[in-house]
Design a protein around this motif. Structure first.
Motif, PDB file in Angstrom:
ATOM      1  N   ILE A   1       0.855  -1.187   0.000  1.00 29.61           N
ATOM      2  CA  ILE A   1       0.000   0.000   0.000  1.00 29.61           C
ATOM      3  C   ILE A   1       0.891   1.238   0.000  1.00 29.61           C
ATOM      4  CG2 ILE A   1      -1.728   1.314   1.279  1.00 29.61           C
ATOM      5  CD1 ILE A   1      -2.732  -1.397   2.370  1.00 29.61           C
ATOM      6  N   ASP A   2       0.838   1.994  -1.072  1.00 30.91           N
ATOM      7  CA  ASP A   2       1.635   3.206  -1.223  1.00 30.91           C
ATOM      8  C   ASP A   2       0.674   4.398  -1.176  1.00 30.91           C
ATOM      9  OD1 ASP A   2       3.389   5.200  -1.835  1.00 30.91           O
ATOM     10  OD2 ASP A   2       4.168   4.269  -3.653  1.00 30.91           O
ATOM     11  N   TRP A   3       0.436   4.909   0.028  1.00 34.35           N
ATOM     12  CA  TRP A   3      -0.571   5.954   0.247  1.00 34.35           C
ATOM     13  C   TRP A   3      -0.450   7.136  -0.704  1.00 34.35           C
ATOM     14  CZ3 TRP A   3      -4.759   5.527   3.377  1.00 34.35           C
ATOM     15  CH2 TRP A   3      -4.781   4.461   4.261  1.00 34.35           C
ATOM     16  N   PRO A   4       0.733   7.690  -0.955  1.00 34.60           N
ATOM     17  CA  PRO A   4       0.818   8.855  -1.839  1.00 34.60           C
ATOM     18  C   PRO A   4       0.363   8.596  -3.272  1.00 34.60           C
ATOM     19  CG  PRO A   4       2.757   8.758  -0.449  1.00 34.60           C
ATOM     20  CD  PRO A   4       2.015   7.460  -0.248  1.00 34.60           C
ATOM     21  N   LEU A   5       0.306   7.339  -3.701  1.00 38.13           N
ATOM     22  CA  LEU A   5      -0.157   7.066  -5.064  1.00 38.13           C
ATOM     23  C   LEU A   5      -1.655   7.331  -5.240  1.00 38.13           C
ATOM     24  CD1 LEU A   5       1.674   3.788  -6.141  1.00 38.13           C
ATOM     25  CD2 LEU A   5       2.097   6.125  -6.914  1.00 38.13           C
ATOM     26  N   PHE A   6      -2.424   7.248  -4.157  1.00 36.45           N
ATOM     27  CA  PHE A   6      -3.879   7.355  -4.306  1.00 36.45           C
ATOM     28  C   PHE A   6      -4.551   8.271  -3.293  1.00 36.45           C
ATOM     29  CE2 PHE A   6      -3.077   3.675  -1.609  1.00 36.45           C
ATOM     30  CZ  PHE A   6      -3.940   3.898  -0.541  1.00 36.45           C
ATOM     31  N   SER A   7      -3.771   9.030  -2.534  1.00 33.83           N
ATOM     32  CA  SER A   7      -4.395   9.888  -1.522  1.00 33.83           C
ATOM     33  C   SER A   7      -3.596  11.175  -1.346  1.00 33.83           C
ATOM     34  CB  SER A   7      -4.473   9.142  -0.186  1.00 33.83           C
ATOM     35  OG  SER A   7      -3.174   8.886   0.321  1.00 33.83           O
ATOM     36  N   ALA A   8      -4.177  12.084  -0.599  1.00 35.62           N
ATOM     37  CA  ALA A   8      -3.499  13.325  -0.201  1.00 35.62           C
ATOM     38  C   ALA A   8      -3.655  13.436   1.306  1.00 35.62           C
ATOM     39  CB  ALA A   8      -4.122  14.528  -0.889  1.00 35.62           C
TER      40      ALA A   8
ATOM     41  N   TRP B   1       1.573  14.653   2.118  1.00 37.71           N
ATOM     42  CA  TRP B   1       1.956  14.352   0.745  1.00 37.71           C
ATOM     43  C   TRP B   1       0.846  14.785  -0.197  1.00 37.71           C
ATOM     44  CZ3 TRP B   1       1.191  10.386   4.313  1.00 37.71           C
ATOM     45  CH2 TRP B   1       0.010   9.656   4.160  1.00 37.71           C
ATOM     46  N   ASN B   2       1.221  14.927  -1.458  1.00 40.37           N
ATOM     47  CA  ASN B   2       0.289  15.406  -2.486  1.00 40.37           C
ATOM     48  C   ASN B   2      -0.421  16.676  -2.030  1.00 40.37           C
ATOM     49  OD1 ASN B   2       0.914  13.378  -4.298  1.00 40.37           O
ATOM     50  ND2 ASN B   2      -0.609  11.987  -3.459  1.00 40.37           N
ATOM     51  N   SER B   3       0.329  17.544  -1.405  1.00 37.30           N
ATOM     52  CA  SER B   3      -0.196  18.832  -0.948  1.00 37.30           C
ATOM     53  C   SER B   3       0.926  19.854  -1.053  1.00 37.30           C
ATOM     54  CB  SER B   3      -0.695  18.730   0.500  1.00 37.30           C
ATOM     55  OG  SER B   3       0.375  18.424   1.370  1.00 37.30           O
ATOM     56  N   PRO B   4       0.566  21.133  -1.065  1.00 37.66           N
ATOM     57  CA  PRO B   4       1.621  22.158  -1.064  1.00 37.66           C
ATOM     58  C   PRO B   4       2.421  22.075   0.237  1.00 37.66           C
ATOM     59  CG  PRO B   4      -0.551  23.122  -1.461  1.00 37.66           C
ATOM     60  CD  PRO B   4      -0.761  21.700  -1.090  1.00 37.66           C
ATOM     61  N   LYS B   5       3.544  22.730   0.279  1.00 44.45           N
ATOM     62  CA  LYS B   5       4.342  22.763   1.507  1.00 44.45           C
ATOM     63  C   LYS B   5       3.694  23.750   2.478  1.00 44.45           C
ATOM     64  CE  LYS B   5       7.422  20.045  -0.204  1.00 44.45           C
ATOM     65  NZ  LYS B   5       6.940  18.703  -0.229  1.00 44.45           N
ATOM     66  N   PHE B   6       3.593  23.343   3.730  1.00 43.01           N
ATOM     67  CA  PHE B   6       2.974  24.180   4.747  1.00 43.01           C
ATOM     68  C   PHE B   6       3.966  24.447   5.866  1.00 43.01           C
ATOM     69  CE2 PHE B   6      -0.742  22.074   2.928  1.00 43.01           C
ATOM     70  CZ  PHE B   6      -1.569  23.159   2.718  1.00 43.01           C
ATOM     71  N   THR B   7       3.835  25.613   6.462  1.00 43.48           N
ATOM     72  CA  THR B   7       4.552  25.897   7.687  1.00 43.48           C
ATOM     73  C   THR B   7       3.679  25.382   8.811  1.00 43.48           C
ATOM     74  OG1 THR B   7       5.512  27.885   6.714  1.00 43.48           O
ATOM     75  CG2 THR B   7       5.532  27.708   9.127  1.00 43.48           C
ATOM     76  N   LEU B   8       4.186  24.414   9.533  1.00 42.89           N
ATOM     77  CA  LEU B   8       3.386  23.821  10.602  1.00 42.89           C
ATOM     78  C   LEU B   8       3.579  24.606  11.884  1.00 42.89           C
ATOM     79  CD1 LEU B   8       3.973  20.051   9.863  1.00 42.89           C
ATOM     80  CD2 LEU B   8       2.113  21.532   9.126  1.00 42.89           C
ATOM     81  N   HIS B   9       2.521  24.695  12.648  1.00 41.26           N
ATOM     82  CA  HIS B   9       2.545  25.442  13.893  1.00 41.26           C
ATOM     83  C   HIS B   9       2.903  24.526  15.054  1.00 41.26           C
ATOM     84  CE1 HIS B   9       0.770  28.908  11.907  1.00 41.26           C
ATOM     85  NE2 HIS B   9      -0.071  28.067  11.332  1.00 41.26           N
TER      86      HIS B   9
ATOM     87  N   ARG C   1      -9.697  23.744  -3.918  1.00 40.99           N
ATOM     88  CA  ARG C   1      -9.003  24.081  -5.165  1.00 40.99           C
ATOM     89  C   ARG C   1      -7.873  23.084  -5.452  1.00 40.99           C
ATOM     90  NH1 ARG C   1     -10.712  29.177  -3.505  1.00 40.99           N
ATOM     91  NH2 ARG C   1      -8.934  29.678  -2.196  1.00 40.99           N
ATOM     92  N   TRP C   2      -7.159  22.673  -4.401  1.00 38.09           N
ATOM     93  CA  TRP C   2      -6.068  21.717  -4.584  1.00 38.09           C
ATOM     94  C   TRP C   2      -6.609  20.369  -5.066  1.00 38.09           C
ATOM     95  CZ3 TRP C   2      -1.087  22.051  -5.239  1.00 38.09           C
ATOM     96  CH2 TRP C   2      -0.302  20.915  -5.147  1.00 38.09           C
ATOM     97  N   LEU C   3      -7.727  19.931  -4.505  1.00 36.63           N
ATOM     98  CA  LEU C   3      -8.315  18.662  -4.944  1.00 36.63           C
ATOM     99  C   LEU C   3      -8.771  18.744  -6.401  1.00 36.63           C
ATOM    100  CD1 LEU C   3     -10.272  17.646  -1.744  1.00 36.63           C
ATOM    101  CD2 LEU C   3      -8.148  16.640  -2.619  1.00 36.63           C
ATOM    102  N   LEU C   4      -9.294  19.890  -6.810  1.00 37.64           N
ATOM    103  CA  LEU C   4      -9.643  20.057  -8.219  1.00 37.64           C
ATOM    104  C   LEU C   4      -8.391  19.950  -9.089  1.00 37.64           C
ATOM    105  CD1 LEU C   4     -12.242  22.969  -8.148  1.00 37.64           C
ATOM    106  CD2 LEU C   4     -12.683  20.554  -8.626  1.00 37.64           C
ATOM    107  N   HIS C   5      -7.305  20.553  -8.631  1.00 38.82           N
ATOM    108  CA  HIS C   5      -6.029  20.494  -9.350  1.00 38.82           C
ATOM    109  C   HIS C   5      -5.549  19.043  -9.451  1.00 38.82           C
ATOM    110  CE1 HIS C   5      -1.816  21.326 -10.356  1.00 38.82           C
ATOM    111  NE2 HIS C   5      -1.497  20.541  -9.351  1.00 38.82           N
ATOM    112  N   LEU C   6      -5.572  18.316  -8.320  1.00 41.46           N
ATOM    113  CA  LEU C   6      -5.146  16.919  -8.333  1.00 41.46           C
ATOM    114  C   LEU C   6      -6.024  16.093  -9.269  1.00 41.46           C
ATOM    115  CD1 LEU C   6      -4.294  15.819  -4.679  1.00 41.46           C
ATOM    116  CD2 LEU C   6      -2.744  16.073  -6.604  1.00 41.46           C
ATOM    117  N   ASP C   7      -7.331  16.331  -9.203  1.00 41.13           N
ATOM    118  CA  ASP C   7      -8.253  15.562 -10.044  1.00 41.13           C
ATOM    119  C   ASP C   7      -7.949  15.791 -11.520  1.00 41.13           C
ATOM    120  OD1 ASP C   7     -10.500  13.862 -10.523  1.00 41.13           O
ATOM    121  OD2 ASP C   7     -11.631  15.651 -11.059  1.00 41.13           O
ATOM    122  N   PHE C   8      -7.716  17.025 -11.881  1.00 39.72           N
ATOM    123  CA  PHE C   8      -7.454  17.358 -13.276  1.00 39.72           C
ATOM    124  C   PHE C   8      -6.133  16.753 -13.749  1.00 39.72           C
ATOM    125  CE2 PHE C   8      -5.688  20.194 -16.551  1.00 39.72           C
ATOM    126  CZ  PHE C   8      -6.695  20.099 -17.497  1.00 39.72           C
TER     127      PHE C   8
END
Length: 142
Positions: A11-18, A91-99, A31-38
């Motif tokens: 199971i390789d989570w990044p292949l099928f999920s965010a 994964w499969n997301s932009p880079k975030f600054t975590l708090h 908006r990001w999910l729309l981008h991934l879908d497209f």
């Protein structure tokens, strides 16, 4: 949050999920999910179809793949001291600054004040509440 079967049974989570930070859920996620879908939707759908049986608790227990079998296999690996796959935080997301936990607590306290129309806590009282919570919960917010 740690996901079950982190790479177990192929199971390789990044292949099928965010995996997206909870604190950043909002219109940007949509908006990001729309981008991934497209851009990668069909490939992600095909990847999840290949491993779907590992998530189907209604499949026959003697089937080639089953979630309980995957769970038992992962627990056996951990008990035997085998190396367990560790996924990145996101994964499969932009880079975030975590708090930090302290910053997350401050954001939560402000949100609670806004939602409940409560009188804002003075900074000293907020720090005292954090200290008490840290003492109760093992110093996580101390």
């Amino acid at each position: 949050v740690v996901l079950p079967f982190q790479g177990g049974e192929g199971i390789d989570w990044p292949l099928f999920s965010a995996k997206w930070p909870e604190g950043h859920i909002g219109p940007d996620l949509y908006r990001w999910l729309l981008h991934l879908d497209f851009h990668r939707g069909p490939a992600m759908k095909a990847a999840v179809d290949r491993v779907a049986c590992w998530f189907d608790y209604h499949s026959p227990a003697d089937a080639g793949c089953h979630p309980v079998r995957a769970t038992v296999a992962e627990l056996a690996k951990q008990k035997a001291g085998e190396q367990v796959v560790r996924l990145p935080d996101f994964w499969n997301s932009p880079k975030f600054t975590l708090h930090s936990p302290e910053e997350q607590f401050d954001e939560w306290a402000l949100a609670m004040e806004a939602m409940t129309n409560a009188t804002p806590l003075p900074r000293a009282k907020l720090d005292e509440e954090r200290r008490l919570a840290g003492a109760v919960f093992g110093g996580l917010l101390a």
